[in-house]
Design a protein around this motif. Structure first.
Motif, PDB file in Angstrom:
ATOM      1  N   TYR A  41       0.829  -1.207   0.000  1.00 19.20           N
ATOM      2  CA  TYR A  41       0.000   0.000   0.000  1.00 19.20           C
ATOM      3  C   TYR A  41       0.866   1.260   0.000  1.00 19.20           C
ATOM      4  O   TYR A  41       0.562   2.241  -0.675  1.00 19.20           O
ATOM      5  CB  TYR A  41      -0.938   0.001   1.207  1.00 19.20           C
ATOM      6  N   SER A  42       1.957   1.214   0.737  1.00 22.43           N
ATOM      7  CA  SER A  42       2.831   2.394   0.847  1.00 22.43           C
ATOM      8  C   SER A  42       3.446   2.775  -0.497  1.00 22.43           C
ATOM      9  O   SER A  42       3.862   3.918  -0.676  1.00 22.43           O
ATOM     10  CB  SER A  42       3.936   2.141   1.867  1.00 22.43           C
ATOM     11  N   GLU A  43       3.472   1.870  -1.456  1.00 24.93           N
ATOM     12  CA  GLU A  43       4.077   2.169  -2.755  1.00 24.93           C
ATOM     13  C   GLU A  43       3.089   2.698  -3.790  1.00 24.93           C
ATOM     14  O   GLU A  43       3.473   3.001  -4.908  1.00 24.93           O
ATOM     15  CB  GLU A  43       4.791   0.932  -3.293  1.00 24.93           C
ATOM     16  N   ILE A  44       1.799   2.828  -3.439  1.00 29.35           N
ATOM     17  CA  ILE A  44       0.864   3.384  -4.419  1.00 29.35           C
ATOM     18  C   ILE A  44       0.728   4.896  -4.267  1.00 29.35           C
ATOM     19  O   ILE A  44       0.179   5.559  -5.125  1.00 29.35           O
ATOM     20  CB  ILE A  44      -0.532   2.733  -4.352  1.00 29.35           C
ATOM     21  N   ILE A  45       1.230   5.447  -3.181  1.00 31.31           N
ATOM     22  CA  ILE A  45       1.079   6.881  -2.932  1.00 31.31           C
ATOM     23  C   ILE A  45       2.025   7.698  -3.802  1.00 31.31           C
ATOM     24  O   ILE A  45       1.643   8.694  -4.368  1.00 31.31           O
ATOM     25  CB  ILE A  45       1.303   7.207  -1.435  1.00 31.31           C
ATOM     26  N   GLY A  46       3.253   7.271  -3.950  1.00 33.59           N
ATOM     27  CA  GLY A  46       4.206   8.005  -4.781  1.00 33.59           C
ATOM     28  C   GLY A  46       4.689   9.272  -4.108  1.00 33.59           C
ATOM     29  O   GLY A  46       4.422   9.536  -2.947  1.00 33.59           O
ATOM     30  N   GLU A  47       5.403  10.057  -4.859  1.00 37.91           N
ATOM     31  CA  GLU A  47       5.929  11.329  -4.372  1.00 37.91           C
ATOM     32  C   GLU A  47       4.841  12.386  -4.482  1.00 37.91           C
ATOM     33  O   GLU A  47       3.723  12.106  -4.883  1.00 37.91           O
ATOM     34  CB  GLU A  47       7.153  11.730  -5.206  1.00 37.91           C
ATOM     35  N   GLY A  48       5.184  13.594  -4.171  1.00 43.13           N
ATOM     36  CA  GLY A  48       4.221  14.671  -4.280  1.00 43.13           C
ATOM     37  C   GLY A  48       4.899  16.012  -4.166  1.00 43.13           C
ATOM     38  O   GLY A  48       6.120  16.103  -4.053  1.00 43.13           O
ATOM     39  N   GLU A  49       4.058  17.025  -4.223  1.00 44.30           N
ATOM     40  CA  GLU A  49       4.600  18.373  -4.098  1.00 44.30           C
ATOM     41  C   GLU A  49       3.629  19.219  -3.279  1.00 44.30           C
ATOM     42  O   GLU A  49       2.417  19.030  -3.322  1.00 44.30           O
ATOM     43  CB  GLU A  49       4.830  18.985  -5.470  1.00 44.30           C
ATOM     44  N   LEU A  50       4.185  20.136  -2.524  1.00 44.29           N
ATOM     45  CA  LEU A  50       3.396  21.027  -1.697  1.00 44.29           C
ATOM     46  C   LEU A  50       3.017  22.254  -2.506  1.00 44.29           C
ATOM     47  O   LEU A  50       3.869  22.905  -3.109  1.00 44.29           O
ATOM     48  CB  LEU A  50       4.193  21.431  -0.453  1.00 44.29           C
ATOM     49  N   ASP A  51       1.726  22.562  -2.543  1.00 46.27           N
ATOM     50  CA  ASP A  51       1.237  23.793  -3.159  1.00 46.27           C
ATOM     51  C   ASP A  51       1.086  24.789  -2.022  1.00 46.27           C
ATOM     52  O   ASP A  51       0.078  24.806  -1.316  1.00 46.27           O
ATOM     53  CB  ASP A  51      -0.102  23.521  -3.854  1.00 46.27           C
ATOM     54  N   GLU A  52       2.141  25.601  -1.806  1.00 44.23           N
ATOM     55  CA  GLU A  52       2.161  26.511  -0.661  1.00 44.23           C
ATOM     56  C   GLU A  52       1.080  27.576  -0.760  1.00 44.23           C
ATOM     57  O   GLU A  52       0.498  27.976   0.241  1.00 44.23           O
ATOM     58  CB  GLU A  52       3.538  27.154  -0.530  1.00 44.23           C
ATOM     59  N   LEU A  53       0.770  28.023  -1.961  1.00 44.08           N
ATOM     60  CA  LEU A  53      -0.244  29.048  -2.154  1.00 44.08           C
ATOM     61  C   LEU A  53      -1.616  28.586  -1.668  1.00 44.08           C
ATOM     62  O   LEU A  53      -2.334  29.312  -0.993  1.00 44.08           O
ATOM     63  CB  LEU A  53      -0.316  29.443  -3.638  1.00 44.08           C
ATOM     64  N   ASN A  54      -1.981  27.329  -1.997  1.00 45.00           N
ATOM     65  CA  ASN A  54      -3.283  26.782  -1.607  1.00 45.00           C
ATOM     66  C   ASN A  54      -3.217  25.891  -0.376  1.00 45.00           C
ATOM     67  O   ASN A  54      -4.231  25.345   0.043  1.00 45.00           O
ATOM     68  CB  ASN A  54      -3.900  25.999  -2.769  1.00 45.00           C
ATOM     69  N   ASP A  55      -2.006  25.726   0.179  1.00 47.86           N
ATOM     70  CA  ASP A  55      -1.781  24.902   1.363  1.00 47.86           C
ATOM     71  C   ASP A  55      -2.343  23.490   1.189  1.00 47.86           C
ATOM     72  O   ASP A  55      -3.096  22.985   2.008  1.00 47.86           O
ATOM     73  CB  ASP A  55      -2.385  25.557   2.609  1.00 47.86           C
ATOM     74  N   THR A  56      -1.983  22.866   0.064  1.00 47.69           N
ATOM     75  CA  THR A  56      -2.412  21.493  -0.210  1.00 47.69           C
ATOM     76  C   THR A  56      -1.211  20.668  -0.666  1.00 47.69           C
ATOM     77  O   THR A  56      -0.206  21.194  -1.131  1.00 47.69           O
ATOM     78  CB  THR A  56      -3.494  21.431  -1.315  1.00 47.69           C
ATOM     79  N   TRP A  57      -1.368  19.375  -0.503  1.00 49.05           N
ATOM     80  CA  TRP A  57      -0.374  18.413  -0.961  1.00 49.05           C
ATOM     81  C   TRP A  57      -0.910  17.755  -2.215  1.00 49.05           C
ATOM     82  O   TRP A  57      -2.020  17.242  -2.223  1.00 49.05           O
ATOM     83  CB  TRP A  57      -0.119  17.359   0.119  1.00 49.05           C
ATOM     84  N   ASN A  58      -0.161  17.808  -3.283  1.00 43.03           N
ATOM     85  CA  ASN A  58      -0.566  17.199  -4.546  1.00 43.03           C
ATOM     86  C   ASN A  58       0.274  15.949  -4.782  1.00 43.03           C
ATOM     87  O   ASN A  58       1.459  16.058  -5.100  1.00 43.03           O
ATOM     88  CB  ASN A  58      -0.377  18.181  -5.709  1.00 43.03           C
ATOM     89  N   PRO A  59      -0.323  14.789  -4.594  1.00 37.87           N
ATOM     90  CA  PRO A  59       0.446  13.562  -4.794  1.00 37.87           C
ATOM     91  C   PRO A  59       0.777  13.355  -6.268  1.00 37.87           C
ATOM     92  O   PRO A  59       0.031  13.758  -7.152  1.00 37.87           O
ATOM     93  CB  PRO A  59      -0.485  12.469  -4.287  1.00 37.87           C
ATOM     94  N   ILE A  60       1.907  12.741  -6.493  1.00 41.75           N
ATOM     95  CA  ILE A  60       2.305  12.346  -7.844  1.00 41.75           C
ATOM     96  C   ILE A  60       2.413  10.829  -7.785  1.00 41.75           C
ATOM     97  O   ILE A  60       3.321  10.287  -7.164  1.00 41.75           O
ATOM     98  CB  ILE A  60       3.648  12.969  -8.258  1.00 41.75           C
ATOM     99  N   TYR A  61       1.439  10.154  -8.401  1.00 37.92           N
ATOM    100  CA  TYR A  61       1.393   8.705  -8.335  1.00 37.92           C
ATOM    101  C   TYR A  61       2.312   8.103  -9.377  1.00 37.92           C
ATOM    102  O   TYR A  61       2.380   8.560 -10.515  1.00 37.92           O
ATOM    103  CB  TYR A  61      -0.038   8.207  -8.545  1.00 37.92           C
ATOM    104  N   ASP A  62       3.007   7.051  -8.969  1.00 40.19           N
ATOM    105  CA  ASP A  62       3.841   6.333  -9.922  1.00 40.19           C
ATOM    106  C   ASP A  62       3.007   5.216 -10.552  1.00 40.19           C
ATOM    107  O   ASP A  62       1.798   5.153 -10.361  1.00 40.19           O
ATOM    108  CB  ASP A  62       5.106   5.804  -9.244  1.00 40.19           C
ATOM    109  N   ASP A  63       3.655   4.340 -11.286  1.00 39.32           N
ATOM    110  CA  ASP A  63       2.952   3.261 -11.976  1.00 39.32           C
ATOM    111  C   ASP A  63       2.194   2.335 -11.022  1.00 39.32           C
ATOM    112  O   ASP A  63       1.214   1.712 -11.413  1.00 39.32           O
ATOM    113  CB  ASP A  63       3.918   2.432 -12.821  1.00 39.32           C
TER     114      ASP A  63
END
Length: 166
Positions: A41-63
């Motif tokens: 399960y831990s490998e489906i989340i992938g990396e991500g990036e913080l949108d500081e302007l909107n204070d949200t986390w945008n995940p970047i899912y891998d394969d």
């Protein structure tokens, strides 16, 4: 006592109407069952990036977020979840995304595709019960689809829906 001809007639009649003799029992599954065996399960989340302007986390899912459990393709299942409606009319919701937790896809970034299920309901689900968790029963298909809220990995033509109670 049955003679041979009567016994054959009874066997033939039973084979002609198997659905009435044996009711299908759905396999109860959980959200983690949608992840293919061997993919943590831990490998489906992938990396991500913080949108500081909107204070949200945008995940970047891998394969791994797109990998589907093909063992469930065509399985008659029953699974719980929450409704994100797409098609709603006077009678209720007929098309929706089934999600694992309240607010998925609306208040937070969407879960990966292998954690989202597109559902078409044979009978509309009442519009006044949209926030209730539900059990959805039907045949599950592995099918990547893009929606305006996220990419889904599965679809179900719902034969039955009930309120989920724990």
């Amino acid at each position: 006592m049955l003679n041979r001809r009567s016994a054959l007639c009874l066997l033939g009649a039973g084979a002609a109407i198997p659905g009435t003799a044996i009711a299908k029992t759905p396999r109860e599954i959980a959200w983690e069952d949608l992840i293919p065996p061997g993919v943590p399960y831990s490998e489906i989340i992938g990396e991500g990036e913080l949108d500081e302007l909107n204070d949200t986390w945008n995940p970047i899912y891998d394969d791994n977020g797109l990998k589907l459990n093909e063992n469930l393709n065509g399985a008659y299942i029953k699974m719980p979840g929450f409704i994100i409606p797409f098609e709603i009319g006077a009678q209720g919701v007929t098309e929706f995304m089934l999600v694992p937790y309240v607010g998925a896809c609306i208040h937070t970034p969407p879960p990966p595709a292998n954690q989202l299920v597109m559902v078409t309901a044979g009978t509309p689900w009442p519009g006044d019960q949209l926030w209730d968790p539900v059990w959805v029963t039907g045949v599950l298909r592995t099918e990547l689809q893009s929606t305006n809220l996220g990419q889904t990995g599965y679809s179900i033509a719902a034969e039955d829906m009930t309120v989920y109670e724990w």
